[in-house]
Scaffold this motif. Sequence first.
Motif: not given
Length: 548
Positions: A203, A206-207, A210, A487, A490-491, A509-510, A513
């Motif tokens: 996480l 991922l942040i 962004q 994760t 998404t990345l 992707g956003t 997330s």
Amino acid sequence: MMGQSTNMGSQAPMSPTVQTGAHVIIHDTTHNQTQQSPTQQQSRLNPADTTFLGSHSRQSSSATVTGDDLDPSRAFGTYAGTPKGEYEKKGRSTDYLSASGGDRSLNTSAASSRLALNSNNEKSNHDGHMSGGAGHHHHRSSSPSSSSDSDEDDLEGAGGHQKGHHHHHVDPYDPSRPKLPLKARLKHFTWAWYTLCMSTGGLSLLIAAQPHTFPGLRQIGLTVYIINIIIFVLLTSLQITRFMLHAGTFKASLTHPREGFFFPTFFLSIATLITSTQKYGTPPDSEPSQDLVWVLHVAFWIYLILATAVAIGQYSFLFSQKRSFSLATMMPTWILPIFPIMLSGTIAAVISPFQPPHRAIVVICAGLTCQGLGAAVAFMMYAHMVGRLMSTGLPDREHRPGLFMCVGPPSFTALAFLGMAQGLPRDFDHDMDGFMDAGMIRTLAVIGAVFLWALAFWWFFIGVLAVLASRPKYFHLGWWASVFPNTGFTLATISIGNAFRSDAVLWVGTGMSLCLLGTYLFVLGNHIRAVVVQDICYPGRDEDVEDH
């Protein structure tokens, strides 16, 4: 004699409940005794005949045999009569009938100690923690007998065993089960707890990645990163405490046929810490300190050596075991031992852009090699996983979130390809005859990443539909599989969007997330609740029992 034979033939069929020495209760509401032939009557009066079970299952709603000489060292069997006249067994005892010599009567002593036939009990077990997914029932068995005995001692100390003549079995899924002290619960503090650290670290990554940010987002990610370090230290401390308080649990945890597969999650947690350190240790829009660059370079090689040892050592151990792992019980956790070495490529993709050119090429070469090995082994495992799904159907409902583990290998491989291609020095083979142009490698990386992303997409929705078809009822640490592998998915989506410079893909992707953040909070809430109410770290409820 002729008269006696005639009279015997005209008598009403003898009740099948005539036995002595044990309490025998047979409820029979559908069988018409007056329509039975003498042969059928004799079959019902002769329980030692194995055909008794087959005929009675279609005619009786339930049957229970109890007695005063219960043997607490044996596991009872529970049977249920199904509409097709079959019996489904939960337990280990099958030798509950005996016939010596020509005497084929019911052995009441053996029956009273070894037989329990009750369809109502089977229904409650089936509706509880056993799943009916795809018509397959998976048996829950304890691991080593010594562990089971110790667990029973823990339960007895907590009031789990009632004083009296009969042995009282504690159902770990019974809401009224006894509470255990912290020391007893720490025995079941398994390696799977590191899935929490993996997911929290994912996480934070991922942040940091962004594409659409707002003021304070980096500070939020930094906070998550610090919390993840605290979680890792806390989990490691508790794991060491477990091994110190309960002798033999370290070896047992590594060799256990289920918990042992979660040992690599310890190294996966370290991988997330290394990559997060690079992300949050580097000031925005500037270069990291040379000390940090050198430390992460050393950490990469130490991690690669340990991950290689795990990938080779753990699979070699599994291959040399006498016990066989049936294809019908295969779970995606079988892929976990290759995960750490596969994430060496992901680490290389994150740190290589900040390494000096001569070091960056070596790191990328090693990372690409490890990523290729991990992906190749994972794809071989995919063949077995698909075979298992085709032959025996989906796992039971409590373990279906584990299917999301299959999303991880193609996702992290796609992410590593793109990252390592970007990490190549700009002048790598620039205008030379080697035909190893950095721009061409980046183009091939994008094509390969899109192919791999499609595979991850397929596995993702296989997992989603499987979970929605039969949602888990009880929390297991395997729920975190719905966070960490996704994760990577998404990345990879965000990285592909950056490679194509597509704002539409980046918005996808956003959105992914945000969904992942909601999933993380949902699983975390259930995790905390499970700890408080003792749904985990409890005998029979964790990864130190086999229930696949």
